[in-house]
Design a protein around this motif. Structure first.
Motif, PDB file in Angstrom:
ATOM      1  N   GLU A  46     133.977  21.250  22.753  1.00  0.00           N
ATOM      2  CA  GLU A  46     134.618  19.926  22.816  1.00  0.00           C
ATOM      3  C   GLU A  46     135.512  19.671  21.601  1.00  0.00           C
ATOM      4  N   THR A  52     128.401  23.366  23.355  1.00  0.00           N
ATOM      5  CA  THR A  52     129.176  22.311  24.022  1.00  0.00           C
ATOM      6  C   THR A  52     129.970  21.506  22.999  1.00  0.00           C
ATOM      7  N   LYS A  53     129.345  21.149  21.904  1.00  0.00           N
ATOM      8  CA  LYS A  53     130.031  20.381  20.857  1.00  0.00           C
ATOM      9  C   LYS A  53     131.161  21.198  20.230  1.00  0.00           C
TER      10      LYS A  53
END
Length: 174
Positions: free
Chosen positions: A107, A103-104
């Motif tokens: 993002e 997810t990071k």
């Protein structure tokens, strides 16, 4: 200290059951450890040195770019897209932990999510151009870090580096 950091107190080898044979004066020239205590001590010293170098390379080469665990996950994508669970397995972390890492990375624009071409239920993670550039830059910084350290060695020490690298590669492969 725990097992991963460790110090000399972690290492206890009982050599009483393994008496070392008598050695002639000629045997001294072969530089092999004479007993398990010598081998264990050398193994401890080598393990600690390898851990220190690995930690320094990971942290000093990427201070403001990406966390070491994110770099490792990103590097797993170089040969193609993978499901998050596959990356987690390769990195030996839990799937929820890898989901947070992915997810990071998404993002921050270093990775992208896509659907599997034949099974729409499966999400695949792939590298973006920014992710490829980050891998290259990080590796370049790591090489510069190592080169700067090697440059502080004597010519005799530098001459040993190829042999040391070959030996450590063999140890890692066993």
């Amino acid at each position: 200290m725990g097992r991963s950091g460790g110090d000399s107190r972690d290492l206890k080898v009982d050599v009483t059951a393994h008496a070392a044979p008598e050695h002639s004066e000629d045997d001294v020239l072969d530089d092999k450890p004479r007993d398990l205590d010598d081998l264990a001590r050398q193994g401890l010293e080598l393990r600690l040195a390898c851990q220190l170098i690995a930690r320094r390379i990971r942290y000093e080469s990427t201070p403001d770019l990406i966390a070491p665990h994110q770099f490792a996950a990103l590097a797993r994508l170089e040969d193609g897209e993978k499901a998050p669970g596959e990356i987690a397995e390769l990195e030996r972390v839990s799937p929820p932990s890898m989901t947070r890492t992915v997810t990071k990375l998404v993002e921050d624009g270093y990775a992208r999510r896509t659907r599997h071409p034949t099974d729409g239920r499966v999400v695949l993670i792939g590298l973006t151009d920014a992710g490829r550039a980050l891998l290259e830059e990080t590796r370049h910084r790591r090489d510069l870090w190592m080169t700067s350290r090697l440059g502080k060695l004597s010519p005799d020490e530098i001459a040993l580096v190829p042999d040391v690298a070959r030996i450590l590669t063999r140890v890692a492969a066993w």
